[in-house]
Design a protein around this motif. Sequence first.
Motif, mmCIF file in Angstrom:
data_model
loop_
_atom_site.group_PDB
_atom_site.id
_atom_site.type_symbol
_atom_site.label_atom_id
_atom_site.label_comp_id
_atom_site.label_asym_id
_atom_site.label_seq_id
_atom_site.Cartn_x
_atom_site.Cartn_y
_atom_site.Cartn_z
ATOM 1 N N ARG A 168 47.604 -0.080 42.759
ATOM 2 C CA ARG A 168 48.308 -1.341 42.533
ATOM 3 C C ARG A 168 48.850 -1.354 41.112
ATOM 4 N NH1 ARG A 168 43.619 -3.121 44.218
ATOM 5 N NH2 ARG A 168 43.303 -4.474 42.439
ATOM 6 N N TRP A 169 50.138 -1.604 40.988
ATOM 7 C CA TRP A 169 50.828 -1.719 39.704
ATOM 8 C C TRP A 169 50.773 -3.186 39.294
ATOM 9 C CZ3 TRP A 169 53.029 1.267 36.071
ATOM 10 C CH2 TRP A 169 53.953 0.689 35.207
ATOM 11 N N GLU A 170 50.273 -3.462 38.087
ATOM 12 C CA GLU A 170 50.156 -4.848 37.649
ATOM 13 C C GLU A 170 50.083 -4.919 36.133
ATOM 14 O OE1 GLU A 170 45.410 -5.234 38.617
ATOM 15 O OE2 GLU A 170 46.824 -5.534 40.252
ATOM 16 N N ALA A 171 50.105 -6.133 35.624
ATOM 17 C CA ALA A 171 49.991 -6.336 34.181
ATOM 18 C C ALA A 171 48.623 -5.835 33.720
ATOM 19 C CB ALA A 171 50.167 -7.805 33.838
ATOM 20 N N SER A 172 48.588 -5.255 32.543
ATOM 21 C CA SER A 172 47.357 -4.692 31.993
ATOM 22 C C SER A 172 46.361 -5.790 31.671
ATOM 23 C CB SER A 172 47.672 -3.892 30.729
ATOM 24 O OG SER A 172 46.521 -3.261 30.246
ATOM 25 N N GLU A 173 45.091 -5.457 31.846
ATOM 26 C CA GLU A 173 44.012 -6.373 31.503
ATOM 27 C C GLU A 173 43.171 -5.752 30.406
ATOM 28 O OE1 GLU A 173 41.857 -7.606 34.926
ATOM 29 O OE2 GLU A 173 43.664 -8.190 36.002
ATOM 30 N N ALA A 174 42.440 -6.585 29.707
ATOM 31 C CA ALA A 174 41.627 -6.118 28.586
ATOM 32 C C ALA A 174 40.614 -5.068 29.003
ATOM 33 C CB ALA A 174 40.921 -7.296 27.924
ATOM 34 N N ASP A 175 40.137 -5.105 30.252
ATOM 35 C CA ASP A 175 39.120 -4.157 30.686
ATOM 36 C C ASP A 175 39.711 -2.864 31.240
ATOM 37 O OD1 ASP A 175 40.110 -5.195 33.055
ATOM 38 O OD2 ASP A 175 38.152 -5.461 33.976
ATOM 39 N N SER A 176 41.009 -2.673 31.110
ATOM 40 C CA SER A 176 41.635 -1.438 31.594
ATOM 41 C C SER A 176 41.228 -0.267 30.714
ATOM 42 C CB SER A 176 43.163 -1.569 31.567
ATOM 43 O OG SER A 176 43.579 -2.633 32.367
ATOM 44 N N GLU A 177 41.011 0.883 31.344
ATOM 45 C CA GLU A 177 40.629 2.094 30.623
ATOM 46 C C GLU A 177 41.862 2.783 30.045
ATOM 47 O OE1 GLU A 177 37.547 3.200 30.022
ATOM 48 O OE2 GLU A 177 36.818 1.400 31.000
#
Length: 184
Positions: free
Chosen positions: A97-106
């Motif tokens: 899934r392509w989506e806006a980045s979140e703070a917990d993304s590696e």
Amino acid sequence: MPNEDMYDATGWCLALPDGSRLRVPSCGLLIGRSSGCDLVLDDPDLSRRHLLLVFMAGHPWAIDQGSSNGTLLDGLPMQRKRLGDRHAILIGSSELRWEASEADSEPFPDDLGRQWQGWRDCMRSGKFSKLGPEALRRLGAAESVRISPHGGLALSWNDPLGSESLGPWRKLLLEAALQEAPAR
């Protein structure tokens, strides 16, 4: 470590089949089964080099790399498509899934992160001549690495494209590691 804006500047991430989230680097990301890809997925329905995610003129694009089974974007076949806010990307039997980045993304795919950490550990240990070639081989997905009598490094690949077969993120990290390698 290379400059963090190499991977964090895009603001986009991929939600992976295992539920983790991966920040998409500004240099792009190659996905497939080959060890030279930035994100290697264990999916027999994937091509060795299946999908390239790149940024052109500031916009994200998904480009199928001539894969055998193709790529579906939101259920429709695609060869090259500009990405919007949210998409389901099916490659092989793996849904991303392509989506806006979140703070917990590696910042790194697991394999590439381990290989980069192996290189960092090698450099910190001060045992480059013993551990360095193997750490570089893994990071560069090369067949072999040797140190010449004059101290130069020679990497060789099974793929006739050599380092050109590497994903853009892997290639950027390999270049950073080679610049950091001690001169002999």
